[in-house]
Write a protein that holds these residues in place. Sequence first.
Motif, PDB file in Angstrom:
ATOM      1  N   ILE A   1      32.569  -0.656  86.522  1.00  0.00           N
ATOM      2  CA  ILE A   1      33.104   0.669  86.207  1.00  0.00           C
ATOM      3  C   ILE A   1      33.937   0.602  84.932  1.00  0.00           C
ATOM      4  N   HIS A   2      33.766   1.564  84.069  1.00  0.00           N
ATOM      5  CA  HIS A   2      34.614   1.696  82.881  1.00  0.00           C
ATOM      6  C   HIS A   2      35.861   2.483  83.256  1.00  0.00           C
ATOM      7  N   PHE A   3      37.030   1.970  82.958  1.00  0.00           N
ATOM      8  CA  PHE A   3      38.269   2.679  83.272  1.00  0.00           C
ATOM      9  C   PHE A   3      39.265   2.453  82.152  1.00  0.00           C
ATOM     10  N   ASP A   4      40.396   3.158  82.224  1.00  0.00           N
ATOM     11  CA  ASP A   4      41.337   3.195  81.105  1.00  0.00           C
ATOM     12  C   ASP A   4      42.578   2.343  81.309  1.00  0.00           C
ATOM     13  N   VAL A   5      43.074   2.298  82.545  1.00  0.00           N
ATOM     14  CA  VAL A   5      44.345   1.631  82.827  1.00  0.00           C
ATOM     15  C   VAL A   5      44.241   0.894  84.150  1.00  0.00           C
ATOM     16  N   VAL A   6      44.809  -0.309  84.218  1.00  0.00           N
ATOM     17  CA  VAL A   6      45.072  -0.961  85.498  1.00  0.00           C
ATOM     18  C   VAL A   6      46.579  -1.006  85.657  1.00  0.00           C
ATOM     19  N   LEU A   7      47.058  -0.581  86.835  1.00  0.00           N
ATOM     20  CA  LEU A   7      48.490  -0.384  87.032  1.00  0.00           C
ATOM     21  C   LEU A   7      48.945  -1.014  88.341  1.00  0.00           C
ATOM     22  N   GLY A   8      50.127  -1.630  88.316  1.00  0.00           N
ATOM     23  CA  GLY A   8      50.712  -2.195  89.526  1.00  0.00           C
ATOM     24  C   GLY A   8      51.707  -3.273  89.184  1.00  0.00           C
ATOM     25  N   ASP A   9      52.097  -4.054  90.218  1.00  0.00           N
ATOM     26  CA  ASP A   9      53.047  -5.139  89.957  1.00  0.00           C
ATOM     27  C   ASP A   9      52.353  -6.426  89.533  1.00  0.00           C
ATOM     28  N   PHE A  10      51.006  -6.432  89.624  1.00  0.00           N
ATOM     29  CA  PHE A  10      50.157  -7.530  89.149  1.00  0.00           C
ATOM     30  C   PHE A  10      50.295  -8.810  89.971  1.00  0.00           C
ATOM     31  N   ASP A  11      50.934  -8.750  91.128  1.00  0.00           N
ATOM     32  CA  ASP A  11      51.052  -9.945  91.961  1.00  0.00           C
ATOM     33  C   ASP A  11      49.701 -10.420  92.475  1.00  0.00           C
TER      34      ASP A  11
END
Length: 221
Positions: A53-63
């Motif tokens: 999937i093409h997407f724009d942002v990955v968001l979170g605490d990245f743990d």
Amino acid sequence: MSSHHIVRQNQEPALIIANGQACNFELLGQLLEWSPFIIVLDGALHRVLDLGIHFDVVLGDFDSISDADRKRVEALGIKLVHAPNQEKTDLQKGLDYLIEHEHSAVNIVWATGLRADHSFNNICTLGWYKDKIQATILDDHSRIYVLPQSFTKKFNTNDILSLIPLGKVSGIHSTGLQYPLNDHVLSTDTNAGSSNKVVGDGLVTIQYKTGTLLAMECIDL
């Protein structure tokens, strides 16, 4: 699977892909086709990358992001938004990001179906953010959203429409439903309005005076 991004920014609802049970590819594909901006919450990153999937942002605490997945995201030029605030869920952080960037509406998928506490909290989040952004949760069997205090929509005969209060909702009136409401009160600690049905093809109207009322358009198995 890809998002074509064929509509202009903010003309159509953004899309958040959360980390619950995946929806069917047909529903996901339709949303991707018409979503001008797509956020993936970090817990779902690996599954989304595997779908192409093409997407724009990955968001979170990245743990939960592996070094390999981080490198894949960076190579694709996708923006990483670190949001470590432990007082909010990743879905709430995603909504905050959209509000900050002046999006007025969002569809949310993969937000239900695995852990019950996560599903419940995500549904309640619709009410908490009702005055900030128009948000809809979709899965294979439901479309969930906060009703405005005056609501009219066309439905088909026998469509299931559950009216679920968040807390107490008073002064509810409806037309077009099998079990009509006439100055009703619905409350989470006494009664809810689940499994109502549309009596005939045409318009359903709902009004209420106080509180937060969810609509759940449901499909039986």
